[in-house]
Design a protein around this motif. Structure first.
Motif: not given
Length: 262
Positions: A94, A97, A104
């Motif tokens: 995460d 990203f 995602d």
């Protein structure tokens, strides 16, 4: 004439065996579906027989075969699986990203994962024949994981095959580009990242700078790890994407001793 035909048949057989031993890749890794792989305890056995590496040995190794290694082959395979698992379970996807403005998606997961797999391959290629043997199974573990994830997600066989073909091409193109980049200056490495990780869609040079620094510090960090430990355990810890304390990435200076051992 017959001898030449026999040699040609031999090479064809070796090539066929090599192809049969290479797992086909798949395109749908899902970062939310962690496939737990059971690791078996394998007794460590050191093989004391050292082998002369001649021209023929080098040839069959180049085609995917190896002779006796310093450590038990099964032990190296297990270490390879552990090392791949470190690329999957010890990375905060995460954060990548967010910092790199990546969508995602499953493809983004794969692009980040392959970057860390590549760094492991660079490190293990330094460990001679054992390291190269381990590299084969790190990549093998990656494709097995990708295929398993795609099946869990319900992707049908036809689309799985197409996706795997695309991911295979992506992976080996990325490996080539990253290899060139790590041996060159930061501009070449940044260009490889722009093409492969960012898919030519990065407009913020700070993101490229962040990733170049990340790879450089990460390679410095894992280069300092003991080669035998990596071959036997596969344990790799990663530096964070953003360091809270920049001094923490510097190599620890080993103590020096005088002739008396003091």
């Amino acid at each position: 004439g017959r001898r030449a035909l026999d040699q040609e048949a031999c090479f064809r057989a070796l090539a066929a065996c090599q192809q049969a031993g290479v797992s086909s890749p798949l395109v749908t890794p899902c970062r939310t579906l962690h496939v737990a792989t059971q690791l078996r305890n394998v007794k460590e056995t050191r093989q004391h027989t050292e082998e002369e590496v001649g021209a023929f040995t080098k040839l069959i190794e180049a085609m995917g075969f190896t002779g006796p290694l310093k450590y038990n082959k099964w032990k190296i395979k297990i270490a390879a699986l552990r090392m791949y698992t470190c690329c999957v379970e010890r990375i905060n996807y995460d954060e990548f990203f967010e910092k790199c403005t990546l969508p995602d998606t499953l493809n983004s997961w794969f692009l980040v994962a392959q970057l860390h797999v590549w760094m492991c391959l660079v490190r293990m290629r330094q460990e001679g024949r054992e390291g190269k043997y381990m590299c084969r199974y790190i990549v093998h573990s990656m494709w097995e994981d990708v295929e398993q994830r795609s099946k869990i997600m319900g992707i049908d066989a036809i689309h799985r095959k197409e996706a795997m073909k695309a991911m295979t091409e992506t992976f080996y193109a990325a490996i080539f580009g990253y290899d060139e980049g790590i041996l060159s200056d930061d501009c070449v490495l940044a260009a490889a990242l722009w093409r492969n990780l960012f898919n030519r869609q990065c407009e913020d040079p700070r993101q490229l700078e962040l990733m170049v620094e990340y790879i450089r510090k990460q390679m410095q960090y894992i280069d300092a790890l003991d080669g035998d430990d990596l071959l036997l355990t596969g344990e790799v810890k990663w530096r964070p994407l953003v360091e809270e304390n920049a001094q923490s990435i510097l190599k620890v200076v080993k103590p020096t001793y005088n002739d008396a051992g003091l």
